[in-house]
Design an enzyme around this catalytic site. Sequence first.
Site, PDB file in Angstrom:
ATOM      1  N   ASN A 146      -4.656  10.053  -2.018  1.00 54.45           N
ATOM      2  CA  ASN A 146      -4.617   9.026  -3.050  1.00 54.45           C
ATOM      3  C   ASN A 146      -5.304   7.758  -2.568  1.00 54.45           C
ATOM      4  O   ASN A 146      -4.867   7.202  -1.568  1.00 54.45           O
ATOM      5  CB  ASN A 146      -3.152   8.712  -3.416  1.00 54.45           C
ATOM      6  CG  ASN A 146      -3.054   7.841  -4.640  1.00 54.45           C
ATOM      7  OD1 ASN A 146      -4.002   7.750  -5.413  1.00 54.45           O
ATOM      8  ND2 ASN A 146      -1.927   7.181  -4.813  1.00 54.45           N
TER       9      ASN A 146
ATOM     10  N   ASP B 133       0.806  -1.218   0.000  1.00 56.97           N
ATOM     11  CA  ASP B 133       0.000   0.000   0.000  1.00 56.97           C
ATOM     12  C   ASP B 133       0.845   1.278   0.000  1.00 56.97           C
ATOM     13  O   ASP B 133       1.878   1.361   0.651  1.00 56.97           O
ATOM     14  CB  ASP B 133      -0.925   0.060   1.210  1.00 56.97           C
ATOM     15  CG  ASP B 133      -1.766   1.316   1.176  1.00 56.97           C
ATOM     16  OD1 ASP B 133      -2.674   1.390   0.353  1.00 56.97           O
ATOM     17  OD2 ASP B 133      -1.466   2.261   1.936  1.00 56.97           O
TER      18      ASP B 133
ATOM     19  N   HIS C  11      -9.178   1.264   0.141  1.00 57.10           N
ATOM     20  CA  HIS C  11      -9.700   2.609  -0.194  1.00 57.10           C
ATOM     21  C   HIS C  11     -10.356   2.741  -1.572  1.00 57.10           C
ATOM     22  O   HIS C  11      -9.925   3.543  -2.398  1.00 57.10           O
ATOM     23  CB  HIS C  11      -8.611   3.680  -0.012  1.00 57.10           C
ATOM     24  CG  HIS C  11      -7.230   3.358  -0.556  1.00 57.10           C
ATOM     25  ND1 HIS C  11      -7.007   2.966  -1.849  1.00 57.10           N
ATOM     26  CD2 HIS C  11      -6.012   3.395   0.038  1.00 57.10           C
ATOM     27  CE1 HIS C  11      -5.706   2.780  -2.030  1.00 57.10           C
ATOM     28  NE2 HIS C  11      -5.084   3.026  -0.890  1.00 57.10           N
TER      29      HIS C  11
ATOM     30  N   PHE D 228       0.512  13.011  -0.866  1.00 57.41           N
ATOM     31  CA  PHE D 228      -0.877  12.573  -0.715  1.00 57.41           C
ATOM     32  C   PHE D 228      -1.131  12.145   0.726  1.00 57.41           C
ATOM     33  O   PHE D 228      -0.298  11.465   1.328  1.00 57.41           O
ATOM     34  CB  PHE D 228      -1.135  11.351  -1.602  1.00 57.41           C
ATOM     35  CG  PHE D 228      -1.135  11.618  -3.086  1.00 57.41           C
ATOM     36  CD1 PHE D 228      -2.282  12.080  -3.710  1.00 57.41           C
ATOM     37  CD2 PHE D 228      -0.002  11.377  -3.855  1.00 57.41           C
ATOM     38  CE1 PHE D 228      -2.300  12.293  -5.090  1.00 57.41           C
ATOM     39  CE2 PHE D 228      -0.009  11.591  -5.230  1.00 57.41           C
ATOM     40  CZ  PHE D 228      -1.167  12.050  -5.850  1.00 57.41           C
ATOM     41  N   GLY D 229      -2.293  12.461   1.259  1.00 53.23           N
ATOM     42  CA  GLY D 229      -2.657  11.885   2.553  1.00 53.23           C
ATOM     43  C   GLY D 229      -3.448  12.810   3.453  1.00 53.23           C
ATOM     44  O   GLY D 229      -3.273  14.032   3.420  1.00 53.23           O
TER      45      GLY D 229
ATOM     46  N   ASP E  78      -7.280   5.039   6.291  1.00 54.30           N
ATOM     47  CA  ASP E  78      -6.073   5.360   5.522  1.00 54.30           C
ATOM     48  C   ASP E  78      -5.375   6.579   6.151  1.00 54.30           C
ATOM     49  O   ASP E  78      -4.901   7.481   5.442  1.00 54.30           O
ATOM     50  CB  ASP E  78      -6.374   5.602   4.043  1.00 54.30           C
ATOM     51  CG  ASP E  78      -5.104   5.626   3.183  1.00 54.30           C
ATOM     52  OD1 ASP E  78      -4.015   5.344   3.718  1.00 54.30           O
ATOM     53  OD2 ASP E  78      -5.210   5.932   1.983  1.00 54.30           O
TER      54      ASP E  78
HETATM   55  O1  DOR Z   1      -3.042   9.376   0.415  1.00 58.52           O
HETATM   56  C1  DOR Z   1      -2.331   8.418   0.611  1.00 58.52           C
HETATM   57  N1  DOR Z   1      -1.285   8.480   1.463  1.00 58.52           N
HETATM   58  N2  DOR Z   1      -2.569   7.291  -0.052  1.00 58.52           N
HETATM   59  C2  DOR Z   1      -1.733   6.235   0.001  1.00 58.52           C
HETATM   60  O2  DOR Z   1      -2.017   5.239  -0.626  1.00 58.52           O
HETATM   61  C3  DOR Z   1      -0.491   6.311   0.780  1.00 58.52           C
HETATM   62  C4  DOR Z   1      -0.601   7.292   1.863  1.00 58.52           C
HETATM   63  C5  DOR Z   1       0.713   7.623   2.506  1.00 58.52           C
HETATM   64  O3  DOR Z   1       1.482   6.702   2.832  1.00 58.52           O
HETATM   65  O4  DOR Z   1       0.970   8.804   2.721  1.00 58.52           O
END
Ligand code: DOR
Length: 431
Positions: free
Chosen positions: A280, A154, A234, A325-326, A307
């Site tokens: 993401n 992941d 997700h 992303f996150g 997530d």
């Molecule tokens: O938004 C995301 N952040 N999606 C992911 O699949 C990984 C994650 C991260 O590790 O920051």
Amino acid sequence: MMAIFIRGGRVIDPSQNLDEELEVLIEGDRIAALGRDLSPPPGAKIISAHGKIVAPGFIDMHVHLREPGYEHKETIATGTRAAAAGGFTSVVCMANTLPVADNVGVIAYIKEKARKEGMVRVYPVGAVSKGQEGEEMAEIGDLASAGVVALSDDGRPVMNSLVMRYALEYARMFNLPIISHCEDENLANGGVMHEGYMSTVLGLRGIPAAAEEVMVARDLILAEMTGGKIHLAHLSTAGSVRLLKEARSRGIRVSAEVTPHHLCLTDKMVETYDTNTKVNPPLRPDEHRQALVEALVQGIIEVIATDHAPHAQEEKEQEYDYAPFGISGLETAVPLVITCLVLPGQLSWSQMIRAWSTNPARILGIPGGTLAEGSVADVTIIDPDREKEVDSQKFYSKGRNTPLTGWKLKGWPAVTIVGGKVVMEEGQVLE
Ligand code: DOR
């Protein structure tokens, strides 16, 4: 350990089809009794749960704790405190650490740290491939004996279908699910948000829904071919839901999860260019969101998972294209879903609790997910009436990256109990 007596709450336990006012008695680390006319043993700690929901402890099966390697984003200590504050009794942590959790040493390290510094139960995931490079399989047998509960790359997809095939076949021997991050990297093509009207208006590069859907289709085909157990992480598109529905109707061994942000937010939020909306898979338009909600209500998607992806402030304070992303989700996930879906009557309490406790416990084969007598005393108590504004500066998580700052949410967790120990009360984590 002091006995705990939870009085007057509405006990909702989907594992026993329970929804009624009951008392809960905890002795040691177990649920000792559940009943109508129980009285507390002398010296028990009494928790008044009048007007509150008492549920089996919430399990978040998709969390990034970042340790080892990215301790500036999060640690096992801070991430598990965020979990306790958010009403979670168990978290499953992803393998995209540094070094990657693709070997016994890293898994042992995570378990040891969690035992020493964790506030909730921590279940590590091992990587599918060495270094999460997607080319060579990790030592799956070793990871299984080290006690991982699933395998996943992941954060990145396993692009090579042959590697995914072998991984499914090997994991099957150890009865481990593979958690798949469904994204075709070539189709995603460096995009930063959903490809559609909003990306065109904003001038940002888009990730088409198809980037997810082609991988969902591939994974379902490989799961059918190998008989391996796949869990789709997700999910974010209506097309993914259609594919999943068809696969489940044909009896393929597949489960899937959806995040609170994909259930409650849309790509309209990106219009501020707030990098806290960058995630993401990306936030999608409302028709996708609605399809996800419907799939959850129908039990086609069985799990809600955050997530939780904490990042440092300076990493998010960049142009949209460059920010990672996150979303830091653990501390807002439960009230977000309650405010946006449960209180308006779209999702029932028991559907939510099943997706956040009973189902993840069953899919991973871990303790919890039930308040049956004799089971582990992991309990989440929620106050449906408690309203509070989100203030990321007060997070226990190091990751303050949430697009929900200033949102008024209702239905906050009031108490978290792990193995018969109160670890959070009224939003305060107890050391
Ligand atoms: O938004 C995301 N952040 N999606 C992911 O699949 C990984 C994650 C991260 O590790 O920051």
